[in-house]
Design a protein around this motif. Structure first.
Motif, short mmCIF file in Angstrom:
data_model
loop_
_atom_site.label_atom_id
_atom_site.label_comp_id
_atom_site.label_asym_id
_atom_site.label_seq_id
_atom_site.Cartn_x
_atom_site.Cartn_y
_atom_site.Cartn_z
N PRO A 39 0.81 -1.22 0.00
CA PRO A 39 0.00 0.00 0.00
C PRO A 39 0.84 1.27 0.00
O PRO A 39 2.02 1.27 0.37
CB PRO A 39 -0.77 -0.12 1.32
N GLU A 40 0.20 2.35 -0.39
CA GLU A 40 0.78 3.68 -0.20
C GLU A 40 0.62 4.07 1.27
O GLU A 40 -0.30 3.61 1.95
CB GLU A 40 0.04 4.70 -1.07
N PRO A 41 1.49 4.92 1.80
CA PRO A 41 1.33 5.39 3.18
C PRO A 41 -0.03 6.08 3.36
O PRO A 41 -0.42 6.91 2.54
CB PRO A 41 2.48 6.38 3.37
N GLU A 70 7.15 -1.28 0.94
CA GLU A 70 7.35 -1.32 2.39
C GLU A 70 8.56 -0.50 2.83
O GLU A 70 8.54 0.10 3.92
CB GLU A 70 7.44 -2.77 2.86
N LEU A 71 9.59 -0.45 2.03
CA LEU A 71 10.71 0.43 2.37
C LEU A 71 10.26 1.88 2.35
O LEU A 71 10.65 2.68 3.22
CB LEU A 71 11.86 0.21 1.39
N ALA A 72 9.39 2.24 1.40
CA ALA A 72 8.85 3.60 1.35
C ALA A 72 7.94 3.86 2.54
O ALA A 72 7.94 4.97 3.11
CB ALA A 72 8.09 3.81 0.04
N LEU A 73 7.16 2.85 2.94
CA LEU A 73 6.30 3.00 4.12
C LEU A 73 7.14 3.34 5.35
O LEU A 73 6.81 4.27 6.10
CB LEU A 73 5.53 1.71 4.38
N VAL A 74 8.20 2.58 5.58
CA VAL A 74 9.03 2.82 6.76
C VAL A 74 9.59 4.23 6.75
O VAL A 74 9.53 4.95 7.76
CB VAL A 74 10.16 1.78 6.85
N ARG A 75 10.13 4.65 5.62
CA ARG A 75 10.75 5.97 5.56
C ARG A 75 9.72 7.08 5.78
O ARG A 75 10.00 8.08 6.45
CB ARG A 75 11.47 6.13 4.24
N THR A 76 8.52 6.89 5.25
CA THR A 76 7.48 7.89 5.46
C THR A 76 7.04 7.93 6.90
O THR A 76 6.90 9.01 7.50
CB THR A 76 6.27 7.60 4.54
N TRP A 77 6.83 6.75 7.49
CA TRP A 77 6.37 6.72 8.89
C TRP A 77 7.43 7.23 9.84
O TRP A 77 7.11 7.85 10.86
CB TRP A 77 5.90 5.30 9.25
N LEU A 78 8.69 6.98 9.53
CA LEU A 78 9.75 7.56 10.34
C LEU A 78 9.69 9.08 10.29
O LEU A 78 9.87 9.76 11.32
CB LEU A 78 11.12 7.07 9.86
N SER A 79 9.44 9.64 9.11
CA SER A 79 9.36 11.10 8.98
C SER A 79 8.17 11.66 9.73
O SER A 79 8.20 12.79 10.21
CB SER A 79 9.30 11.50 7.50
N TRP A 80 7.10 10.87 9.84
CA TRP A 80 5.92 11.29 10.60
C TRP A 80 6.10 11.12 12.10
O TRP A 80 5.36 11.70 12.90
CB TRP A 80 4.70 10.49 10.17
#
Length: 216
Positions: free
Chosen positions: A39-41, A79-89
């Motif tokens: 999924p997208e974030p 999922e790598l993009a999910l982690v990076r986005t959630w870390l930024s949030w």
């Protein structure tokens, strides 16, 4: 934990048709699951669960294939993009099995592509293999599971060099890393499967996720 009036939405990323245990664990902890494959974030969600599954492409951590199973490139990238986005949030992340490995790679760490025959008996079988772990003093995992715990593994890869900001939190008797935590962010990864530990033995991790989600 006092449950909020509106259950917090929890994004779940995993393999299609194989997320039922994770969904039920989130529901038991008081969350509203939002499952999806690659999924997208989702900014409406307050917590993230990364499920188990297949191997990451070793190219993501700068290695040639030396024992990895064929990757799912779409899921890897998502999922790598999910982690990076959630870390930024700054929102909480719980990574399980493959999910712990995704967290590590997203933060610049590496993996053992195959733990090898000498470790297989402790981590691989037709079903979950139960084995003890030792938790790090003062870690979240020690608080939830105690100094020693019996957990369930099903994996042939593992975390090698830790990514930036991550610290070890639990080990199997053979030295395989079974848990990691972030020094300053609400991020936890476990190599075992708390969503299917008997008698709800892993539910504390999902309650931690809910508590951190509603604090954001």
């Amino acid at each position: 934990m006092r449950r909020p009036a509106v259950p917090p939405a929890i994004q779940i990323s995993g393999p299609e048709g194989r997320m039922d245990h994770y969904i039920r664990a989130v529901e038991r902890a008081g969350g509203a699951p939002v499952p999806g494959y690659a999924p997208e974030p989702d900014s409406h969600c307050l917590g993230l669960v990364l499920c188990g599954g297949g191997d990451l492409d070793p190219a993501w951590f700068g290695q040639e294939d030396r024992g990895s199973h064929p990757p799912d490139s779409r899921r890897d990238a998502a999922e790598l993009a999910l982690v990076r986005t959630w870390l930024s949030w700054g929102r909480p992340i719980l990574g399980i099995c493959r999910g712990m490995q995704v967290i590590n790679v997203a933060l610049g760490g590496t993996l053992f592509q195959d733990l090898g025959a000498e470790r297989a008996a402790l981590h691989q079988g037709e079903e979950d293999v139960f084995h003890p772990v030792r938790t790090a003093p003062g870690s979240l995992l020690e608080g939830l599971f105690g100094e020693n715990a019996l957990v369930n593994s099903a994996h042939h890869q593992g975390v090698d060099r830790l990514g930036e900001g991550l610290v070890p939190a639990a080990w199997a008797p053979d030295g395989t890393l079974e848990g990691l935590e972030h020094r300053s962010l609400p991020v936890v990864g476990v190599q075992f499967h708390p969503e299917r530990l008997p008698n709800g033995g892993g539910d504390g991790l999902f309650r931690w996720l809910m508590e951190r989600a509603v604090q954001r």
